[in-house]
Design an enzyme around this catalytic site. Structure first.
Site, PDB file in Angstrom:
ATOM      1  N   TYR A 154      33.191  15.105  39.660  1.00  0.00           N
ATOM      2  CA  TYR A 154      32.689  14.254  40.751  1.00  0.00           C
ATOM      3  C   TYR A 154      33.343  14.637  42.090  1.00  0.00           C
ATOM      4  O   TYR A 154      32.659  14.791  43.109  1.00  0.00           O
ATOM      5  CB  TYR A 154      32.976  12.790  40.405  1.00  0.00           C
ATOM      6  CG  TYR A 154      32.425  11.782  41.373  1.00  0.00           C
ATOM      7  CD1 TYR A 154      31.079  11.427  41.339  1.00  0.00           C
ATOM      8  CD2 TYR A 154      33.242  11.154  42.308  1.00  0.00           C
ATOM      9  CE1 TYR A 154      30.568  10.486  42.219  1.00  0.00           C
ATOM     10  CE2 TYR A 154      32.744  10.215  43.192  1.00  0.00           C
ATOM     11  CZ  TYR A 154      31.406   9.876  43.143  1.00  0.00           C
ATOM     12  OH  TYR A 154      30.906   8.935  44.015  1.00  0.00           O
ATOM     13  N   LYS A 213      31.516  16.139  45.460  1.00  0.00           N
ATOM     14  CA  LYS A 213      31.526  15.454  46.762  1.00  0.00           C
ATOM     15  C   LYS A 213      32.237  16.295  47.831  1.00  0.00           C
ATOM     16  O   LYS A 213      31.857  16.259  49.007  1.00  0.00           O
ATOM     17  CB  LYS A 213      32.178  14.074  46.622  1.00  0.00           C
ATOM     18  CG  LYS A 213      31.405  13.107  45.711  1.00  0.00           C
ATOM     19  CD  LYS A 213      29.987  12.835  46.211  1.00  0.00           C
ATOM     20  CE  LYS A 213      29.308  11.717  45.426  1.00  0.00           C
ATOM     21  NZ  LYS A 213      27.961  11.424  45.956  1.00  0.00           N
TER      22      LYS A 213
END
Ligand code: NAI
Length: 246
Positions: A154, A158
């Site tokens: 994740y 990002k």
């Protein structure tokens, strides 16, 4: 209203932060394209938009699938004849410690969170470039700035999204298109409601403003970056986290 007659496409807007962004843009006068793989939830958001007197087009396109995304943008142009704002919000988590993380956990998160934004930006950029006008807002995360244990996939997605934001801003600036990111911190949504109480308390201790953020807090930042008050802002990351990361 600042966005009257403009058309905004928000990916993953069937629920959560994307839904709040869609409703906030509609409140500023925009017509909306509600995209979500969960087509039933997209219909509900679209109903809320229409109840507020704006038009809504529903798309169940998977943001990772280039053919589906191109068909969605074509449908937008057919229905509205313009696309002013793209918000790359669709995202998901598949958490786990790096040494135990499976390849499919890595691939899925990188695909949806990073490749999805690339695919949607590429498709939406064409009508925006023709119009010499457009706003792109990517929903990143503070995890993409600081990293976060248990979120190798994740946080990498990002962080990559932040880099994609800057390159998009550089490439599209000559065509009158801005691209910025919003990096939310700990936001109260279905994603975070599942966390154990002690994990939540741990987060709260790190937030100077001493509360979780709301989807509406994130939506307000998106409205700024999509609206007329930010015409001279591009390639930036606006952190919306109650002061957690500074
Ligand atoms: P959510 O899980 O409530 O909503 C995400 C929506 O995206 C869902 O409706 C889902 O069906 C849709 N979606 C997932 N994969 C898709 C795909 N391939 N194509 C189209 N739609 C797809 O999540 P939430 O909390 O609203 O998060 C929205 C964004 O904000 C995500 O990018 C997330 O990473 C980011 N974010 C959330 C934070 C939080 O605390 N909730 C903090 C920081 C960032």
């Amino acid at each position: 209203m600042p966005l009257t007659d403009q058309v905004a496409l928000v990916t993953g807007s069937g629920r959560g932060i994307g839904q709040a962004i869609a409703l906030a843009l509609a409140a500023q006068g925009a017509n909306l394209v509600i995209n979500d793989v969960d087509a039933a939830s997209a219909q509900v958001t679209a109903g809320d938009i229409e109840a507020r007197g704006r038009q809504a087009l529903v798309s169940g396109a998977n943001v990772v699938d280039e053919a589906q995304v191109e068909a969605m943008v074509e449908a937008v142009m057919e229905r509205f004849g313009r696309l002013d704002i793209l918000v790359n919000n669709a995202g998901l988590t598949r958490d786990g410690l790096l040494i135990r993380m499976k390849e499919d956990q890595w691939d899925l998160v990188l695909d949806v969170n990073l490749k999805g934004a690339f695919v949607c930006t590429k498709s939406a950029a064409r009508p925006m470039m023709k119009a010499r006008h457009g706003r792109i807002v990517n929903i990143a995360s503070v995890a993409g700035i600081t990293g976060n244990p248990g979120q190798a996939n994740y946080s990498a997605s990002k962080g990559g999204l932040i880099a994609l934001t800057k390159t998009t801003a550089l490439e599209l600036a000559p065509r009158g298109i801005t691209c910025n990111a919003v990096a939310p911190g700990f936001i109260e949504t279905a994603m975070t409601q599942q966390l154990a109480e002690e994990v939540r308390e741990g987060w709260m201790k790190r937030i100077p403003l001493a509360r979780a953020g709301t989807a509406e807090d994130v939506a307000a930042a998106v409205c700024f970056l999509a609206g007329p008050a930010s015409t001279y802002v591009t390639g930036q990351v606006l952190v919306v986290d109650g002061g957690m990361v500074m």
